[in-house]
Design a protein around this motif. Sequence first.
Motif, PDB file in Angstrom:
ATOM      1  N   TYR A 119       6.651  11.181   0.779  1.00  0.00           N
ATOM      2  CA  TYR A 119       5.674  10.435   1.569  1.00  0.00           C
ATOM      3  C   TYR A 119       6.198  10.312   2.989  1.00  0.00           C
ATOM      4  CZ  TYR A 119       8.854   6.591   0.377  1.00  0.00           C
ATOM      5  OH  TYR A 119       9.960   5.802   0.187  1.00  0.00           O
ATOM      6  N   SER A 121       9.624   8.165  -6.212  1.00  0.00           N
ATOM      7  CA  SER A 121       8.324   8.537  -5.675  1.00  0.00           C
ATOM      8  C   SER A 121       8.391   9.956  -5.133  1.00  0.00           C
ATOM      9  CB  SER A 121       7.927   7.579  -4.547  1.00  0.00           C
ATOM     10  OG  SER A 121       7.887   6.247  -5.003  1.00  0.00           O
ATOM     11  N   ASP A 122       7.254  10.589  -5.171  1.00  0.00           N
ATOM     12  CA  ASP A 122       7.184  11.895  -4.537  1.00  0.00           C
ATOM     13  C   ASP A 122       7.244  11.721  -3.026  1.00  0.00           C
ATOM     14  OD1 ASP A 122       7.037  13.101  -6.989  1.00  0.00           O
ATOM     15  OD2 ASP A 122       4.838  13.107  -7.027  1.00  0.00           O
ATOM     16  N   GLN A 176       0.806  -1.215   0.000  1.00  0.00           N
ATOM     17  CA  GLN A 176       0.000   0.000   0.000  1.00  0.00           C
ATOM     18  C   GLN A 176       0.854   1.288   0.000  1.00  0.00           C
ATOM     19  OE1 GLN A 176      -3.259  -0.390  -0.361  1.00  0.00           O
ATOM     20  NE2 GLN A 176      -2.836  -2.609  -0.334  1.00  0.00           N
ATOM     21  N   ARG A 177       2.155   1.092   0.005  1.00  0.00           N
ATOM     22  CA  ARG A 177       3.037   2.263   0.068  1.00  0.00           C
ATOM     23  C   ARG A 177       3.242   2.853  -1.326  1.00  0.00           C
ATOM     24  NH1 ARG A 177       3.076   4.826   4.192  1.00  0.00           N
ATOM     25  NH2 ARG A 177       5.183   5.614   3.836  1.00  0.00           N
ATOM     26  N   PRO A 178       3.469   4.174  -1.417  1.00  0.00           N
ATOM     27  CA  PRO A 178       3.654   4.830  -2.722  1.00  0.00           C
ATOM     28  C   PRO A 178       4.811   4.235  -3.522  1.00  0.00           C
ATOM     29  CG  PRO A 178       3.317   6.467  -0.991  1.00  0.00           C
ATOM     30  CD  PRO A 178       3.477   5.147  -0.297  1.00  0.00           C
ATOM     31  N   TRP A 179       5.894   3.937  -2.866  1.00  0.00           N
ATOM     32  CA  TRP A 179       7.049   3.419  -3.601  1.00  0.00           C
ATOM     33  C   TRP A 179       6.732   2.081  -4.273  1.00  0.00           C
ATOM     34  CZ3 TRP A 179       8.500  -1.286  -1.618  1.00  0.00           C
ATOM     35  CH2 TRP A 179       8.211  -1.546  -0.274  1.00  0.00           C
ATOM     36  N   LYS A 208       3.614   0.948  -5.207  1.00  0.00           N
ATOM     37  CA  LYS A 208       2.639   1.146  -6.274  1.00  0.00           C
ATOM     38  C   LYS A 208       3.304   1.781  -7.500  1.00  0.00           C
ATOM     39  CE  LYS A 208      -1.295   1.695  -3.128  1.00  0.00           C
ATOM     40  NZ  LYS A 208      -2.355   2.615  -2.650  1.00  0.00           N
ATOM     41  N   ASN A 209       4.165   2.765  -7.287  1.00  0.00           N
ATOM     42  CA  ASN A 209       4.812   3.427  -8.416  1.00  0.00           C
ATOM     43  C   ASN A 209       5.697   2.469  -9.203  1.00  0.00           C
ATOM     44  OD1 ASN A 209       3.614   5.848  -7.712  1.00  0.00           O
ATOM     45  ND2 ASN A 209       5.403   6.594  -6.553  1.00  0.00           N
TER      46      ASN A 209
END
Length: 572
Positions: free
Chosen positions: A237, A234-235, A218-221, A223-224
Amino acid sequence: MKKTFLRFWRRWISPKNKSIRWKMMSLILSAGIVSFLVLAYISYYGMSVIRQYTLEMGKDLGESGANYTQTLMTNQLKQTLSELAESRATYIESQMRQMRQDVVILAERMTEIMQHQQNYLPLQILDPRDGPVPMGETYITYSPDLHADGISPSLRYEIEIASNIRNYLVPLAKSYIDYKSSFYVGSKYGYFICSSIFPKQKFSPVELEEIYEYDPRQRPWYKNAMAAGAPTFSDLYRNIVDDGYQLIGCSAPYYDNNGIAGVVGLDVSNTDIYKAVVDTAIGEKGFSFVLNSSGEVIFSSRMNGVLATKVDGGDIRQTAEPSLAEAAKQMTAGKSGVLPVIVDGSNYYLAYSPMETVGWSFGTLTLQEEILAASSSTQTYFVGQINDFQQKLQNEFSFLLKVAIVVLIALVFAAVFLSNKFSGRIVKPLLELSDDVREITSGNFDKKIDIRTGDEIEHLATCFNAMIAELKTYMANLTKVTAEKERIATELNVATEIQNGMLPKDFPARADCELFATMTPAKEVGGDFYDFYFIDETHLAVTVADVSGKGIPAALFMVIAKTVLNNFAVST
């Protein structure tokens, strides 16, 4: 001092009889003073013209130089800002490039492990639920659903094989020992292998509540990287440990024999990059920031305002300030330059440079008034130097004027003294000549004038000696002539008496006539004569004659003529 001056005045300045010495001294002194005054006036005039020209030129040079310096300084500061922005962009980009390279290596190692599990032995790593994890050690956590469903034997085996990544995570983590950083593997099944660095701490700050709730998928890194299928940044977070710091992460998928098996990555607190950004700022109110390709601020040294870092983003290209929006468009387009912008109501110069590796742009802002203040201080310094030069020139001019006055006074006294000495040297031979002449006029014709000056005065003395010699000869001749004249005069007196004796003196008295005669010769003796005598009782002869000529010959002829006439008259 007063008596000395009065004595000098009475002797030289105000004598009743102006001597040659005084006249010569006056002439020399006047010529010297006039020459010096003329020269001093020319010098003063020249110095005044030079001074005035220098002051005007200094003023013009100061103004033009100050303006040029201000423009040059402004351009130089802009150039410096541009170069600084480029160097910092390069620095941050190099950090990002290193992060991506490390992530690529980590993804390759994890892919090697998962695709060749038979080459690795099962490995047990620490579980935070069993106790604190020492800083830098590798630990494993599980997602909430994995906790709930339980771990199958095959998954357990995979986890123990995947734990061999520890041999790469730990050395990699130690290379970032000075940064708040994490190096991790997130599986598609929900387990999370991580090695974290928190400087100056002994244990990784992971609490049980955070462990139970953390799902790497579920973390941005995660998913990206899954969406990109390649290494990606990633931007900003938040970390699962909400310590107030934001993270910038780079992640990449790794593979097993069936395809993507999960994502590896590393993230670094933006604090360290933030420090590099802060160090770039120029001036007390200057600051720097990093803009991503979407126009969002991902790093900033400003805590609030339009360019502060925000987790929820915000496109700066859509800001209400046109100059800032236009600059953001230039930055997201990958351009570089320096632009004037307005940020939060203040005027700045924005220098920006792209970071091509990550598609970001670095910008640094400096208040325009600080740049103008720097150039103004340079201008003030330049003008001050010109003013100091002009003041020094004025002081030197005044000093030289005072020196000239002192020198003039000294030269006047020196001229008086030297002219006195010089005129004395000239007049001294004249005085000696005057004394010698006075002695000669007293009758000492044997006196010789001896003056050796080598000039006209010596020539005059020589002429005097020649004149005295001639005068002496003339006096001797004059004495001789005078004696001769006296002898002749005596003889002439005798001749006069003889001649007068030959003329009749007795005049007879008769009833029928009276006779009287007298003669006054033009010289002592002459040829004029008279005579009378009776020829008989009734006839009287009178003779009056004038012999041609004067002097002794005429007198002798007169005697002969008188005798002959007398004898002739009587005999007949």
